[in-house]
Write a protein that holds these residues in place. Structure first.
Motif, short mmCIF file in Angstrom:
data_model
loop_
_atom_site.label_atom_id
_atom_site.label_comp_id
_atom_site.label_asym_id
_atom_site.label_seq_id
_atom_site.Cartn_x
_atom_site.Cartn_y
_atom_site.Cartn_z
N GLY A 195 -35.30 13.48 19.63
CA GLY A 195 -36.11 12.77 20.62
C GLY A 195 -36.72 13.70 21.66
O GLY A 195 -37.89 13.56 22.03
N ARG A 196 -35.92 14.68 22.12
CA ARG A 196 -36.45 15.64 23.09
C ARG A 196 -37.53 16.54 22.46
O ARG A 196 -38.51 16.91 23.12
N ALA A 197 -37.34 16.87 21.18
CA ALA A 197 -38.36 17.68 20.49
C ALA A 197 -39.66 16.88 20.33
O ALA A 197 -40.76 17.43 20.51
N PHE A 198 -39.52 15.59 20.01
CA PHE A 198 -40.72 14.74 19.89
C PHE A 198 -41.44 14.62 21.24
O PHE A 198 -42.66 14.66 21.30
N ARG A 199 -40.67 14.47 22.31
CA ARG A 199 -41.28 14.35 23.64
C ARG A 199 -41.99 15.64 24.05
O ARG A 199 -43.10 15.60 24.61
N SER A 202 -47.05 18.66 24.89
CA SER A 202 -47.92 19.79 24.57
C SER A 202 -49.27 19.31 24.04
O SER A 202 -50.32 19.91 24.35
N LYS A 203 -49.27 18.22 23.29
CA LYS A 203 -50.53 17.66 22.80
C LYS A 203 -51.38 17.13 23.95
O LYS A 203 -52.60 17.32 23.98
N ILE A 204 -50.75 16.47 24.93
CA ILE A 204 -51.49 15.93 26.06
C ILE A 204 -52.13 17.06 26.87
O ILE A 204 -53.29 16.98 27.28
N SER A 205 -51.36 18.13 27.09
CA SER A 205 -51.92 19.26 27.84
C SER A 205 -53.04 19.95 27.07
O SER A 205 -54.02 20.44 27.67
#
Length: 257
Positions: free
Chosen positions: A129-133, A138-141
């Motif tokens: 879950g932390r890796a997905f978050r 990173s995608k948003i940035s």
């Protein structure tokens, strides 16, 4: 506060990966609307993003305008990742969160027994879950970065080496097709000490060169060289033999004596 703490404590144990992505409070609401963790793991991501959506009508809007409404957005839109994103990226971020949430729910369903039986064995059940978050952040940035300017690439180094060109009938025909004619040669020639046309016409290419002067105009027609083709058939050989008999021509080796 005690109820919220109780929900967060149990949700981090029941669905640690889902809670790591959207938070314990939103995770509890999502699991409750789906009917359980097993049912949530079977729902596709396109349906997870509309879980908890309220039908938009005049009653639900309380008489307010429909400009601020967000169709096709469920309770996932209230999580921190979606709400903190820019408005033009919120729908895109919500789809990404729903896709990762469906994967996290399946991870929690597989590790449901481990979360109770091996709780104290040092197994980090919320790592996925932390890796997905982190991947979503990173995608948003990256989506918010400005577009890169186009770089002008230099032209490749020209190859000045002479290439071997294929000869033959086709190449000869092509050379004859693009060969400079006598008319063009006369038009490209210039005579000295003579003025033809107005001043500057010669530099602009508006004159006819030697064709426009008294010295020019004598075109030489190119003589096309053609080879005689002699058929080598049975009938042609027979006809050639008959013509040789009629003419009376004899071989040079035959003597008159």
């Amino acid at each position: 506060f005690e109820l919220t703490q109780f929900v967060e404590m149990h949700m981090t144990r029941i669905a640690p990966n889902v809670s790591a992505i959207v938070g314990a409070a939103i995770a509890a609401r999502v699991v409750g609307l789906a009917g359980g963790l097993v049912e949530l793991s079977r729902i596709p991501s396109c349906n997870i993003q509309v879980l908890g959506q309220v039908k938009q009508n005049a009653h639900t809007r309380a008489g307010l305008s429909s400009v601020t409404t967000k169709p096709h957005m469920g309770i996932i839109a209230e999580c921190e990742l979606v709400s903190s994103a820019p408005e033009y990226l919120q729908r895109k971020v919500m789809k990404t969160v729903a896709a990762k949430l469906s994967l996290a729910a399946r991870c929690d369903f597989i590790n449901a027994e481990k979360s109770y039986g091996r709780k104290n064995n040092g197994i980090d059940l919320a790592a996925s879950g932390r890796a997905f978050r982190a991947e979503i952040e990173s995608k948003i940035s990256k989506w918010q970065e400005p577009d890169k300017a186009r770089t002008l690439k230099a032209l490749p180094k020209p190859n000045l080496a002479t290439k071997k060109r294929r000869g033959g009938k086709r190449v000869r025909r092509m050379k004859e097709r693009f060969e400079t004619t006598e008319l063009q040669k006369q038009a490209n020639k210039r005579s000295f000490n003579t003025q033809v046309g107005e001043y500057g016409d010669d530099a602009m290419g508006l004159t006819l060169g030697m064709l426009d002067s008294k010295d020019g105009g004598n075109l030489r027609q190119a003589v096309e060289k053609k080879k005689m083709k002699q058929a080598n058939t049975k009938a042609s050989r027979k006809k050639a033999a008959e013509m040789a008999k009629k003419s009376g021509a004899t071989s040079g080796l035959v003597s008159s004596m």
